[in-house]
Write an enzyme that holds these catalytic residues in place. Sequence first.
Site, PDB file in Angstrom:
ATOM      1  N   ASP A   1      18.235  26.444  22.567  1.00 31.24           N
ATOM      2  CA  ASP A   1      16.768  26.487  22.557  1.00 31.24           C
ATOM      3  C   ASP A   1      16.174  25.319  21.765  1.00 31.24           C
ATOM      4  O   ASP A   1      14.982  25.319  21.437  1.00 31.24           O
ATOM      5  CB  ASP A   1      16.233  27.832  22.055  1.00 31.24           C
TER       6      ASP A   1
ATOM      7  N   SER B   1      19.737  31.195  21.799  1.00 32.96           N
ATOM      8  CA  SER B   1      19.970  30.024  20.947  1.00 32.96           C
ATOM      9  C   SER B   1      21.312  29.337  21.211  1.00 32.96           C
ATOM     10  O   SER B   1      21.526  28.822  22.285  1.00 32.96           O
ATOM     11  CB  SER B   1      19.828  30.472  19.483  1.00 32.96           C
TER      12      SER B   1
ATOM     13  N   ASP C   1      21.003  22.645  20.479  1.00 35.51           N
ATOM     14  CA  ASP C   1      21.547  23.930  20.903  1.00 35.51           C
ATOM     15  C   ASP C   1      20.719  24.446  22.087  1.00 35.51           C
ATOM     16  O   ASP C   1      19.857  23.722  22.606  1.00 35.51           O
ATOM     17  CB  ASP C   1      21.566  24.925  19.734  1.00 35.51           C
TER      18      ASP C   1
ATOM     19  N   ASP D   1      16.212  24.130  18.785  1.00 36.93           N
ATOM     20  CA  ASP D   1      15.656  24.109  17.426  1.00 36.93           C
ATOM     21  C   ASP D   1      16.645  23.479  16.448  1.00 36.93           C
ATOM     22  O   ASP D   1      16.351  23.342  15.264  1.00 36.93           O
ATOM     23  CB  ASP D   1      15.169  25.495  16.963  1.00 36.93           C
TER      24      ASP D   1
HETATM   25 MG    MG Z   1      18.596  27.757  18.248  1.00 41.62          MG
END
Ligand code: MG
Length: 457
Positions: A243, A97, A241, A245
């Site tokens: 990944d 992440s 960020d 999300d």
């Molecule tokens: Mg993330």
Amino acid sequence: MGRLFGTDGVRGVTGTDFTPEMGLRLGRAIGAFFGKGSRLLAGRDVRAGGDMILSSVMAGLLAEGVKVYYAGLAPTPAVQLAVRRGGYDGGIMVTASHNPPEYNGVKVIGPEGIELSREEEKVVEDHYFSAHASRLGWRSLTESVELRHGVIEEYVEAIAEQVDRDSIARLDGKVVVDCANSVGSLATPLLLRRLGLKALSINCHLDPEFPGREPEPTPDSLREAASLVVSSKAILGVGHDGDADRAIFIDERGVAYWGDRSGALLALHASRKWDAPKRVFTGVSSSMLVEEFLKPQGIDVVWTPVGSVTIARTLWRERGIAGFEENGGYIHYPHQCVRDGAMKLALMLDLMTSERASASELFSRLPRYFSRKTKVRVTPEEAACAVESVKELFAGYRQITIDGVKVFGEDFWVLVRPSGTEPVVRVMAEAREEGRLNEVVNAVLKVISDRCKGGRA
Ligand code: MG
């Protein structure tokens, strides 16, 4: 027994903490949790070691008789959506992440697309620490890894369906996208094109070393993107960020805003457009302005412990308009009950077009607060003492004690919370006046120092 899962999945430094041996054992534990014959969808972000970890986890899954489908490089929310829509039994996402580049990790996803609950994580941990290993005979080991194409295209289409595409296209402007050199690059520029806007990309080529900026989107790490917004006369900027999300917005003047600000604006918008119980869920680290802004609109604010999994699981169980976090996570329930950076961007554009307002105008509708964040190094005993001392210091004030202590005053709020990942207590505060802010933070730091650390800072 130790803990394996942190606030958001299993994390470690790639190659030293997070080794292939660990991946194999984790894969077996996850396989035992879902059971022989189950079908899991896997994806990963761009991080170094991603294929190594993914391959080791998949080996463990296959050894437990699990069928694995591989979606390739993709944002976490794209994999989550595909898990739910595709009727998989669950999924895994190899990502750390927002953590620094040397980290990697695994998020484990349930059939509804949401990461496993804390109770379910414990079951996986039990299998992990007991070194679970089924001894399936060769005739049982017939499962394979199959490629699953089209996950990103379907994800982008699903987001576009949630918003008013024709009106957004009439915004007729540029949007600066900073993807932190990771998997947001594969979806967000594509989404903007699908919405009829021009994407101006920065740090949107894939690079496992994250050369452009750190993977966490903050007003500080998005400074280059903010300059580009201003110099290119873009209508909005967005930073993801590692990944994708999360999404942090930059207005057309180059000012970046934390996610509690954008969360409050988008939740109000969503409450007018989608039918859902009039409540939102947000972590205690979000500003008091969320309540101040949403309550007069008839929207309840439910405070939760920090952590997106907790917010998502609570929203899933209790239903509401949205869930969001100060760090940029936003859950648009009608789309899927998980944080989704590209969905958040589409909603922001939908809000701008439906209100016919610029981003800066929208953010100026929120109450203004001065903010300060700091941390104090502590032992676990000192951390507990810090929380108790601050409770006493503000006795008589409204307090929330589900995760550290959050105090609400007339003209300020303060949160004192032991970190889940570092030996520190975090102190976050906001006040209407700067003098008041310093007074509150200094009083908190003094009481922690005097009562818990024998006068040391
Ligand atoms: Mg993330």
